[in-house]
Design an enzyme around this catalytic site. Structure first.
Site, short mmCIF file in Angstrom:
data_model
loop_
_atom_site.label_atom_id
_atom_site.label_comp_id
_atom_site.label_asym_id
_atom_site.label_seq_id
_atom_site.Cartn_x
_atom_site.Cartn_y
_atom_site.Cartn_z
N GLN A 53 63.46 60.07 2.25
CA GLN A 53 63.77 60.05 3.68
C GLN A 53 64.51 61.32 4.06
OE1 GLN A 53 66.82 57.83 5.90
NE2 GLN A 53 65.10 56.80 6.87
N CYS A 83 69.32 56.71 12.67
CA CYS A 83 70.75 56.78 12.35
C CYS A 83 71.55 57.22 13.58
CB CYS A 83 70.98 57.74 11.18
SG CYS A 83 72.73 57.86 10.79
N LYS A 122 61.02 56.04 10.50
CA LYS A 122 61.87 54.85 10.63
C LYS A 122 62.69 55.00 11.90
CE LYS A 122 65.19 51.95 8.19
NZ LYS A 122 66.56 52.26 8.58
N GLY A 195 65.83 44.66 9.50
CA GLY A 195 67.05 44.26 10.20
C GLY A 195 67.38 42.79 10.00
N ARG A 217 70.71 45.88 3.27
CA ARG A 217 71.98 45.38 2.76
C ARG A 217 71.85 44.19 1.82
NH1 ARG A 217 74.53 45.14 8.68
NH2 ARG A 217 72.31 44.77 9.05
C1 LIG Z 1 75.58 51.78 3.78
C2 LIG Z 1 74.34 51.95 4.61
C3 LIG Z 1 73.67 53.15 4.56
C4 LIG Z 1 72.50 53.33 5.30
N1 LIG Z 1 71.83 54.51 5.21
C5 LIG Z 1 70.62 54.65 5.82
C6 LIG Z 1 69.84 55.82 5.64
O1 LIG Z 1 70.22 56.75 4.91
N2 LIG Z 1 68.65 55.87 6.27
C7 LIG Z 1 68.17 54.85 7.05
O2 LIG Z 1 67.06 54.92 7.58
N3 LIG Z 1 68.90 53.74 7.25
C8 LIG Z 1 70.09 53.61 6.65
N4 LIG Z 1 70.81 52.46 6.82
C9 LIG Z 1 70.25 51.39 7.65
C10 LIG Z 1 69.38 50.45 6.80
O3 LIG Z 1 68.30 51.16 6.23
C11 LIG Z 1 68.79 49.31 7.63
O4 LIG Z 1 67.98 49.85 8.63
C12 LIG Z 1 69.87 48.44 8.26
O5 LIG Z 1 70.93 48.19 7.37
C13 LIG Z 1 69.29 47.11 8.74
O6 LIG Z 1 68.62 46.45 7.69
P1 LIG Z 1 69.34 45.32 6.79
O7 LIG Z 1 69.87 44.29 7.76
O8 LIG Z 1 68.24 44.80 5.91
O9 LIG Z 1 70.43 45.99 6.04
C14 LIG Z 1 72.00 52.27 6.12
C15 LIG Z 1 72.70 51.07 6.15
C16 LIG Z 1 73.86 50.89 5.41
C17 LIG Z 1 74.58 49.57 5.48
#
Ligand SMILES: Cc1cc2nc3c(=O)[nH]c(=O)nc-3n(C[C@H](O)[C@H](O)[C@H](O)COP(=O)(O)O)c2cc1C
Length: 319
Positions: A53, A83, A122, A195, A217
């Site tokens: 990414q 982001c 994304k 999400g 997460r």
């Molecule tokens: C610690 C952390 C770091 C993340 N870093 C990125 C990242 O580098 N690139 C990205 O697209 N999303 C990043 N995200 C977002 C996640 O990819 C995801 O879109 C978001 O947490 C929602 O999905 P989930 O509920 O399954 O965690 C990050 C989330 C967390 C909590």
């Protein structure tokens, strides 16, 4: 995920799932081009299939990174358009690019022209006051015309001012319906929903209306839940026990430590291995007491692994 899905974490996750697609942390174009490439971009072949990414909005830089990703053996290059952090906005990448569909399309087009890898995006479903299907659909369609066919949709909007990155992962409401509608109106596109997803039933339900599910997460916190995903989604018959995962990780640890990797850089990702199990607290306490220090040595890792393996046997005997 920044600070989470580095190469060690991905190696660890791959021990539990052969079938899921894994994604790197976001890497800024400038770091990929001018930084210590070996440290930032290298990976073990076992991690594949693997997507890099990238964060950026300079089309020349993005196309250069796409080519680097291809040359290094990545399987996909993904642009971050989701982001919301201040730093990322300052550098003009991430979610603030949702305001600039034409620029994003140009970037994607350059990336597609510079490599043979699938170029994917994304993004969020909206930003600030905009949570509007027509806006999202038109943004996605511009990228489609530029040649992008796969989109990962984090089903909540990004608030670019006033919320921290952490709040931006929880406060804006999830709107799965908008992602489903996007798939319905664009059946030719591959739409992956993201999400707040963690349970198998949720995954199965999303898969009725979307092409894929991305989980962040919940897998980081409970990595062994990948086993259930392997069984239920990919029909995998033979899956490793936690003990087998620990054994394989130990082999990797031994190899990596000889190459100069710090034990804690690997072990910190395993905090959730025993999530929800008897003994998980002991595991976490031991890790935080002994494994997180920069000078943790390999002997300690071996010692704790033995405790875990005995722990696993005890659980198996009692169940
Ligand atoms: C610690 C952390 C770091 C993340 N870093 C990125 C990242 O580098 N690139 C990205 O697209 N999303 C990043 N995200 C977002 C996640 O990819 C995801 O879109 C978001 O947490 C929602 O999905 P989930 O509920 O399954 O965690 C990050 C989330 C967390 C909590």
């Amino acid at each position: 995920m920044m600070d989470c899905t580095d190469r060690h974490d991905r190696f660890f996750l791959r021990l539990m799932s052969k079938n899921v697609m894994l994604y790197s942390e976001m890497v800024a174009t400038k770091s990929a081009i001018h930084g210590d490439r070996k440290r930032i971009l290298s990976f073990s072949p076992e991690e594949k299939p693997l997507a890099l990414q990238v964060g950026g909005s300079d089309k020349k830089e993005l196309s250069e990174v796409a080519k680097i990703a291809e040359d290094m053996g990545y399987d996909e290059i993904n642009i971050n358009l989701g982001c919301p952090s201040k730093k990322v906005q300052k550098n003009k990448f991430g979610a603030c690019l949702m305001k600039e569909p034409d620029l994003v399309s140009e970037c994607i087009n350059e990336m597609i022209n510079s490599c043979k890898l699938p170029v994917t995006a994304k993004t969020r479903i909206g930003y600030d006051d905009i949570e509007d299907f027509e806006y999202l659909n038109s943004f996605i369609n511009k990228m489609k015309i530029a040649g992008c066919k796969t989109f990962i949709l984090h089903a909540r909007k990004a608030i670019l001012k006033g919320l921290s990155p952490k709040q931006n992962l929880n406060i804006p409401k999830l709107n799965y319906a908008m992602v489903y509608k996007l798939k319905k109106e664009n059946p030719d596109l591959e739409i992956i929903i993201n999400g707040g997803i963690s349970k198998i039933e949720e995954i199965k339900n999303h898969l009725k209306l979307c092409d894929g599910v991305m989980i962040g997460r919940s897998i980081y916190q409970n990595p062994y839940s990948l086993i259930e995903i392997e069984k239920e989604i990919f029909n995998t018959k033979k899956t490793p026990t936690r003990e087998e995962v620990a054994e394989k990780l130990l082999e990797y640890l031994e190899k990596e430590v000889k190459l100069g990797t710090k034990v804690n850089h690997i072990m910190r990702h395993t905090v959730g291995l025993y999530h929800g199990q008897i003994g998980s607290k002991t595991w976490k306490r031991y890790l935080s007491d002994n494994m997180m220090a920069r000078d943790s040595d390999f002997k300690k890792a071996k010692y704790i692994m033995n405790i875990v393996q005995n722990n696993e046997k005890a659980i198996q005997t009692n169940s």
